[in-house]
Design a protein around this motif. Sequence first.
Motif, PDB file in Angstrom:
ATOM      1  N   GLY A   1     -77.983 -12.727  56.888  1.00 23.69           N
ATOM      2  CA  GLY A   1     -79.363 -12.941  57.317  1.00 23.69           C
ATOM      3  C   GLY A   1     -79.755 -12.235  58.610  1.00 23.69           C
ATOM      4  O   GLY A   1     -80.930 -11.921  58.794  1.00 23.69           O
ATOM      5  N   SER A   2     -78.830 -11.992  59.512  1.00 23.62           N
ATOM      6  CA  SER A   2     -79.249 -11.391  60.781  1.00 23.62           C
ATOM      7  C   SER A   2     -79.518  -9.893  60.664  1.00 23.62           C
ATOM      8  O   SER A   2     -80.580  -9.423  61.060  1.00 23.62           O
ATOM      9  CB  SER A   2     -78.192 -11.619  61.873  1.00 23.62           C
TER      10      SER A   2
ATOM     11  N   ASN B   1     -88.668  -2.065  61.588  1.00 20.65           N
ATOM     12  CA  ASN B   1     -88.185  -3.449  61.468  1.00 20.65           C
ATOM     13  C   ASN B   1     -89.358  -4.427  61.568  1.00 20.65           C
ATOM     14  O   ASN B   1     -90.477  -4.033  61.932  1.00 20.65           O
ATOM     15  CB  ASN B   1     -87.124  -3.765  62.535  1.00 20.65           C
ATOM     16  N   ALA B   2     -89.078  -5.677  61.262  1.00 24.98           N
ATOM     17  CA  ALA B   2     -90.138  -6.692  61.252  1.00 24.98           C
ATOM     18  C   ALA B   2     -90.702  -6.929  62.653  1.00 24.98           C
ATOM     19  O   ALA B   2     -91.892  -7.225  62.802  1.00 24.98           O
ATOM     20  CB  ALA B   2     -89.600  -8.000  60.671  1.00 24.98           C
ATOM     21  N   THR B   3     -89.868  -6.792  63.670  1.00 23.44           N
ATOM     22  CA  THR B   3     -90.378  -6.981  65.029  1.00 23.44           C
ATOM     23  C   THR B   3     -91.476  -5.956  65.313  1.00 23.44           C
ATOM     24  O   THR B   3     -92.527  -6.292  65.885  1.00 23.44           O
ATOM     25  CB  THR B   3     -89.245  -6.819  66.073  1.00 23.44           C
TER      26      THR B   3
ATOM     27  N   TYR C   1     -89.613 -16.926  64.919  1.00 18.29           N
ATOM     28  CA  TYR C   1     -88.551 -16.100  65.534  1.00 18.29           C
ATOM     29  C   TYR C   1     -88.992 -15.762  66.962  1.00 18.29           C
ATOM     30  O   TYR C   1     -90.117 -15.313  67.185  1.00 18.29           O
ATOM     31  CB  TYR C   1     -88.400 -14.841  64.688  1.00 18.29           C
TER      32      TYR C   1
ATOM     33  N   CYS D   1     -90.804 -12.510  67.984  1.00 22.56           N
ATOM     34  CA  CYS D   1     -92.183 -12.403  67.490  1.00 22.56           C
ATOM     35  C   CYS D   1     -93.090 -13.350  68.266  1.00 22.56           C
ATOM     36  O   CYS D   1     -94.252 -13.042  68.553  1.00 22.56           O
ATOM     37  CB  CYS D   1     -92.227 -12.686  65.998  1.00 22.56           C
TER      38      CYS D   1
ATOM     39  N   ASP E   1     -93.982 -17.685  58.691  1.00 21.67           N
ATOM     40  CA  ASP E   1     -92.747 -17.076  58.175  1.00 21.67           C
ATOM     41  C   ASP E   1     -92.603 -17.342  56.680  1.00 21.67           C
ATOM     42  O   ASP E   1     -93.042 -18.390  56.195  1.00 21.67           O
ATOM     43  CB  ASP E   1     -91.513 -17.708  58.843  1.00 21.67           C
TER      44      ASP E   1
ATOM     45  N   VAL F   1     -89.340 -17.355  55.442  1.00 17.77           N
ATOM     46  CA  VAL F   1     -88.176 -18.216  55.664  1.00 17.77           C
ATOM     47  C   VAL F   1     -87.909 -18.192  57.170  1.00 17.77           C
ATOM     48  O   VAL F   1     -87.829 -17.115  57.770  1.00 17.77           O
ATOM     49  CB  VAL F   1     -86.949 -17.703  54.886  1.00 17.77           C
TER      50      VAL F   1
ATOM     51  N   SER G   1     -86.181 -18.401  60.840  1.00 18.14           N
ATOM     52  CA  SER G   1     -84.884 -17.911  61.309  1.00 18.14           C
ATOM     53  C   SER G   1     -83.990 -19.021  61.874  1.00 18.14           C
ATOM     54  O   SER G   1     -82.849 -19.168  61.445  1.00 18.14           O
ATOM     55  CB  SER G   1     -85.116 -16.810  62.349  1.00 18.14           C
TER      56      SER G   1
ATOM     57  N   ASP H   1     -94.725 -13.132  58.495  1.00 17.85           N
ATOM     58  CA  ASP H   1     -93.449 -12.589  58.963  1.00 17.85           C
ATOM     59  C   ASP H   1     -92.426 -12.811  57.849  1.00 17.85           C
ATOM     60  O   ASP H   1     -91.804 -13.864  57.750  1.00 17.85           O
ATOM     61  CB  ASP H   1     -93.021 -13.283  60.263  1.00 17.85           C
TER      62      ASP H   1
ATOM     63  N   ASN I   1     -88.496  -6.792  56.010  1.00 19.96           N
ATOM     64  CA  ASN I   1     -87.342  -5.931  56.277  1.00 19.96           C
ATOM     65  C   ASN I   1     -86.660  -5.550  54.978  1.00 19.96           C
ATOM     66  O   ASN I   1     -86.329  -6.430  54.171  1.00 19.96           O
ATOM     67  CB  ASN I   1     -86.309  -6.693  57.112  1.00 19.96           C
TER      68      ASN I   1
ATOM     69  N   HIS J   1     -83.817  -3.825  55.427  1.00 16.92           N
ATOM     70  CA  HIS J   1     -82.405  -3.807  55.852  1.00 16.92           C
ATOM     71  C   HIS J   1     -81.752  -5.189  55.843  1.00 16.92           C
ATOM     72  O   HIS J   1     -80.569  -5.298  56.117  1.00 16.92           O
ATOM     73  CB  HIS J   1     -82.229  -3.124  57.216  1.00 16.92           C
ATOM     74  N   LYS J   2     -82.507  -6.243  55.530  1.00 16.65           N
ATOM     75  CA  LYS J   2     -81.842  -7.541  55.372  1.00 16.65           C
ATOM     76  C   LYS J   2     -81.440  -7.728  53.905  1.00 16.65           C
ATOM     77  O   LYS J   2     -80.379  -7.309  53.494  1.00 16.65           O
ATOM     78  CB  LYS J   2     -82.760  -8.674  55.845  1.00 16.65           C
TER      79      LYS J   2
END
Length: 399
Positions: free
Chosen positions: A25-26, A84-86, A111, A114, A162, A164, A166, A191, A214, A216-217
Amino acid sequence: MVAHSTSPLVGHWDLDPNVAYLNHGSFGATPRAVIEEQRRWQAKLEANPMGFLESEVYAAMKAAREALAEMLSCDADDLALIENATSGVNTVLRSLRFEPGDEILVPDHAYQACRNAIDYVADRWNASVVTVKVPFPIAGPEVVMERIMAGVSERTVLAMIDTVTSPTGLRMPFEALVEALESRGVAVLLDAAHGIGMVPLALDDLGASYTTTNAHKWLSAPKGSAVLHVRKDRQAEIHPLTISHGMTFPLGDTTRFRHEFDWTGTRDPSAWCALPFTVEHVGGMVEGGWPAIMARNDALCLEARAMLCERLGLELPCPPEMLSCIATLRIPETSVEAEGGFLDPLYYRLAERGIRIPVWSWPSPAGRYFRISAYLYNSIEQYHHLADVIEEELAAERS
Ligand SMILES: Cc1ncc(COP(=O)(O)O)c(C=O)c1O
């Protein structure tokens, strides 16, 4: 019990066999073949930088947007490739204009990075941030609906929700929230950092003003690959964080939104270029493709959570319908005080023993928490191993 995974799929990854990697998840974790694909794109770029960056890259980025748009049920032209999401959250917040006294609504499970962006922007415009408290443990999604909608006022202009969460791993009832908020005139910034590849997302039907997710997750794409979806009627007001040539390129047959986001300065676009391959390759690991992958990860997470709760005597903090591929659990009181800081001493001890999960303190209710993830390369034996090691470490703390 052993730390290494018995999942038949673990061979697709180059994960350290001495580490029980239970934290997809990270940062995600990218399969070997996807990394090789990314390197092929880098080689192409370096074989002819000008030819690639001035023309070929646009076709590759279009293919990337199309591959994600198919999974996200949206128009590929409404997607901007970002890192990325940020940065997706920042792109929206820092593009918008607010009036003094406007309210931005955000649940307390957001998060922190954010949330920081919201506070920064609100401060600059003299807007107010309304923090909605969501209980944890929680009885069900209706509690989230009720709390969040009770936080909406005449002055609410934006809500960051969100998919989901964090810190608490709660699958929010985001579909119903988006509908309820947007229909009351509140723009939703979704998000979905934990989004594509984890939960089904149909963005055109969903109707959120802005969504960032993301790759990449849970898609396992190379690091630095994400998208921002902006609803067509909102595109004129959203600009990339980096203003570049796109602002003045002749429009041609495309939109300003496309021009501005497709070029934000020289960079390595190989992570994005590898997206079509990633969707195919990872999606092909399980019969039934992405829907089957999401269901498999959800089921493993649910099973692991139930086992951990039973073995460690922990409370189940939410019903299964609020759970996806990550689950957060609260450690009962021990002699070690949860400090206001971020990482708990247990985090370091687990890392030393080859187990990777986040363990931290959380204020609501105050306590020590840890979070597990479940992905294709994990197996239930790894969570049994985690339970063994946590049992030992907590016993050592008490003695
Ligand atoms: C809910 C949420 N939002 C945003 C992020 C930030 O993602 P990234 O570091 O890829 O920008 C995370 C990362 O875990 C997250 O969980």
